[in-house]
Motif scaffolding. Structure first.
Motif, mmCIF file in Angstrom:
data_model
loop_
_atom_site.group_PDB
_atom_site.id
_atom_site.type_symbol
_atom_site.label_atom_id
_atom_site.label_comp_id
_atom_site.label_asym_id
_atom_site.label_seq_id
_atom_site.Cartn_x
_atom_site.Cartn_y
_atom_site.Cartn_z
ATOM 1 N N SER A 174 2.085 6.997 -6.621
ATOM 2 C CA SER A 174 1.026 7.932 -6.974
ATOM 3 C C SER A 174 1.485 9.372 -6.760
ATOM 4 O O SER A 174 1.214 10.252 -7.574
ATOM 5 C CB SER A 174 -0.210 7.636 -6.131
ATOM 6 O OG SER A 174 -1.230 8.536 -6.430
ATOM 7 N N ILE A 206 -5.622 -0.221 -3.909
ATOM 8 C CA ILE A 206 -5.451 0.265 -2.535
ATOM 9 C C ILE A 206 -6.721 0.000 -1.724
ATOM 10 O O ILE A 206 -6.650 -0.398 -0.557
ATOM 11 C CB ILE A 206 -5.051 1.761 -2.512
ATOM 12 C CG1 ILE A 206 -3.607 1.908 -3.006
ATOM 13 C CG2 ILE A 206 -5.216 2.367 -1.125
ATOM 14 C CD1 ILE A 206 -3.168 3.333 -3.247
ATOM 15 N N SER A 207 -7.885 0.169 -2.346
ATOM 16 C CA SER A 207 -9.153 -0.133 -1.656
ATOM 17 C C SER A 207 -9.217 -1.608 -1.280
ATOM 18 O O SER A 207 -9.660 -1.964 -0.186
ATOM 19 C CB SER A 207 -10.351 0.203 -2.539
ATOM 20 O OG SER A 207 -10.406 1.573 -2.775
ATOM 21 N N ARG A 263 -3.015 4.740 -12.557
ATOM 22 C CA ARG A 263 -3.231 5.234 -11.193
ATOM 23 C C ARG A 263 -4.642 4.907 -10.712
ATOM 24 O O ARG A 263 -4.845 4.627 -9.531
ATOM 25 C CB ARG A 263 -2.980 6.739 -11.101
ATOM 26 C CG ARG A 263 -1.553 7.137 -11.297
ATOM 27 C CD ARG A 263 -0.630 6.474 -10.294
ATOM 28 N NE ARG A 263 0.715 6.447 -10.815
ATOM 29 C CZ ARG A 263 1.520 5.407 -10.785
ATOM 30 N NH1 ARG A 263 1.137 4.287 -10.231
ATOM 31 N NH2 ARG A 263 2.720 5.455 -11.299
ATOM 32 N N ASP A 264 -5.622 4.919 -11.617
ATOM 33 C CA ASP A 264 -6.984 4.562 -11.233
ATOM 34 C C ASP A 264 -7.043 3.088 -10.829
ATOM 35 O O ASP A 264 -7.682 2.744 -9.833
ATOM 36 C CB ASP A 264 -7.955 4.836 -12.385
ATOM 37 C CG ASP A 264 -9.393 4.651 -11.961
ATOM 38 O OD1 ASP A 264 -9.792 5.222 -10.918
ATOM 39 O OD2 ASP A 264 -10.120 3.927 -12.663
ATOM 40 N N ARG A 265 -6.359 2.228 -11.571
ATOM 41 C CA ARG A 265 -6.297 0.811 -11.200
ATOM 42 C C ARG A 265 -5.629 0.646 -9.837
ATOM 43 O O ARG A 265 -6.058 -0.164 -9.019
ATOM 44 C CB ARG A 265 -5.508 0.019 -12.249
ATOM 45 C CG ARG A 265 -6.322 -0.337 -13.445
ATOM 46 C CD ARG A 265 -5.603 -1.383 -14.288
ATOM 47 N NE ARG A 265 -6.024 -1.234 -15.652
ATOM 48 C CZ ARG A 265 -5.245 -0.885 -16.668
ATOM 49 N NH1 ARG A 265 -3.966 -0.702 -16.482
ATOM 50 N NH2 ARG A 265 -5.729 -0.753 -17.879
ATOM 51 N N GLU A 266 -4.572 1.419 -9.619
ATOM 52 C CA GLU A 266 -3.870 1.333 -8.336
ATOM 53 C C GLU A 266 -4.730 1.859 -7.190
ATOM 54 O O GLU A 266 -4.678 1.337 -6.087
ATOM 55 C CB GLU A 266 -2.540 2.078 -8.410
ATOM 56 C CG GLU A 266 -1.541 1.336 -9.276
ATOM 57 C CD GLU A 266 -0.227 2.070 -9.455
ATOM 58 O OE1 GLU A 266 -0.110 3.253 -9.038
ATOM 59 O OE2 GLU A 266 0.695 1.464 -10.025
ATOM 60 N N ARG A 267 -5.544 2.858 -7.455
ATOM 61 C CA ARG A 267 -6.469 3.373 -6.432
ATOM 62 C C ARG A 267 -7.449 2.277 -6.019
ATOM 63 O O ARG A 267 -7.711 2.067 -4.835
ATOM 64 C CB ARG A 267 -7.218 4.597 -6.976
ATOM 65 C CG ARG A 267 -8.210 5.208 -6.017
ATOM 66 C CD ARG A 267 -9.004 6.340 -6.662
ATOM 67 N NE ARG A 267 -9.674 5.963 -7.886
ATOM 68 C CZ ARG A 267 -10.815 5.272 -7.958
ATOM 69 N NH1 ARG A 267 -11.406 4.862 -6.862
ATOM 70 N NH2 ARG A 267 -11.373 4.992 -9.121
ATOM 71 N N LYS A 268 -7.964 1.542 -7.006
ATOM 72 C CA LYS A 268 -8.874 0.434 -6.711
ATOM 73 C C LYS A 268 -8.140 -0.669 -5.955
ATOM 74 O O LYS A 268 -8.703 -1.297 -5.058
ATOM 75 C CB LYS A 268 -9.471 -0.112 -8.005
ATOM 76 C CG LYS A 268 -10.435 0.858 -8.658
ATOM 77 C CD LYS A 268 -10.908 0.359 -10.006
ATOM 78 C CE LYS A 268 -11.787 1.407 -10.672
ATOM 79 N NZ LYS A 268 -12.121 1.040 -12.050
ATOM 80 N N LEU A 314 1.104 4.250 -2.856
ATOM 81 C CA LEU A 314 0.882 5.662 -2.532
ATOM 82 C C LEU A 314 2.091 6.517 -2.907
ATOM 83 O O LEU A 314 1.938 7.635 -3.399
ATOM 84 C CB LEU A 314 0.553 5.817 -1.048
ATOM 85 C CG LEU A 314 -0.822 5.303 -0.626
ATOM 86 C CD1 LEU A 314 -0.962 5.334 0.892
ATOM 87 C CD2 LEU A 314 -1.928 6.105 -1.290
ATOM 88 N N ARG A 364 0.828 -1.207 0.000
ATOM 89 C CA ARG A 364 0.000 0.000 0.000
ATOM 90 C C ARG A 364 0.865 1.261 0.000
ATOM 91 O O ARG A 364 0.628 2.206 -0.751
ATOM 92 C CB ARG A 364 -0.921 -0.020 1.227
ATOM 93 C CG ARG A 364 -1.880 1.129 1.301
ATOM 94 C CD ARG A 364 -2.720 1.039 2.581
ATOM 95 N NE ARG A 364 -3.852 1.912 2.552
ATOM 96 C CZ ARG A 364 -3.788 3.228 2.724
ATOM 97 N NH1 ARG A 364 -2.628 3.803 2.958
ATOM 98 N NH2 ARG A 364 -4.879 3.961 2.667
#
Length: 181
Positions: free
Chosen positions: A84, A125-126, A118-123, A81, A77
């Motif tokens: 990002s 991270i969730s 980055r959007d894939r990585e945001r998901k 971050l 995680r």
């Protein structure tokens, strides 16, 4: 899947047997962590040997294994971050418009690809956050469908897994069947 239901007298609802299994596991983990004196007995990160790797031979989701996956998820995680933040800095510093239309199109393509990543990585991270919450509740490492252990090998390969290999394959077959209709 057939579920055996038990009455929950606190909320006056019926819970599937699988939910009760998760509750009992969480209670057992909590009892271990709290201990007799009431202090938190969670392993500290310095107690885990750096060369420790969980195996199928040890008790599933014992405190060392739990700490191993907690550390692995937390570092993954933090790395996402950090990347990002670097991307955001790069996008702010390279926002100068290129005079050449081909260069501008290339820059826009790169920026779009970076934002999609980055959007894939945001998901992701969730999903990591959800896995960390499951560790805290004692549900981590157990299949959401069957309640059975997912397996150490699968968790090492994919620490955010929520289904056993068999349940995942069944889920994918069902998706394929519905997609083909």
């Amino acid at each position: 899947a057939r579920h055996v239901h038990r009455h929950n007298f606190v909320t006056h609802r019926y819970l599937p047997q699988q939910s009760l299994t998760h509750i009992f596991r969480a209670q057992n983990r909590l009892m271990f962590k709290i201990g007799v004196a009431g202090e938190d007995n969670r392993m500290s990160s310095n107690m885990l040997s750096p060369d420790y790797t969980p195996t199928d031979k040890e008790d599933f989701m014992n405190p060392m294994m739990e700490e191993f996956f907690r550390q692995r998820l937390t570092s993954w995680r933090e790395e996402l971050l950090r990347e990002s933040g670097v991307t955001l800095q790069n996008m702010q510093t390279t926002s100068v418009q290129e005079p050449d239309i081909a260069d501008r199109a290339s820059q826009e393509s790169e920026r779009t690809l970076e934002l999609r990543t980055r959007d894939r990585e945001r998901k992701l991270i969730s999903k990591i956050d959800a896995a960390l919450r499951r560790i805290e509740t004692g549900e981590y490492g157990y299949c959401e469908d069957t309640g059975e252990p997912i397996g150490v090998g699968r968790l090492i390969a994919r620490p955010i897994a929520t289904l056993s290999i068999e349940a995942q394959e069944r889920h994918e077959r069902m998706e394929k069947t519905h997609r083909d209709e």
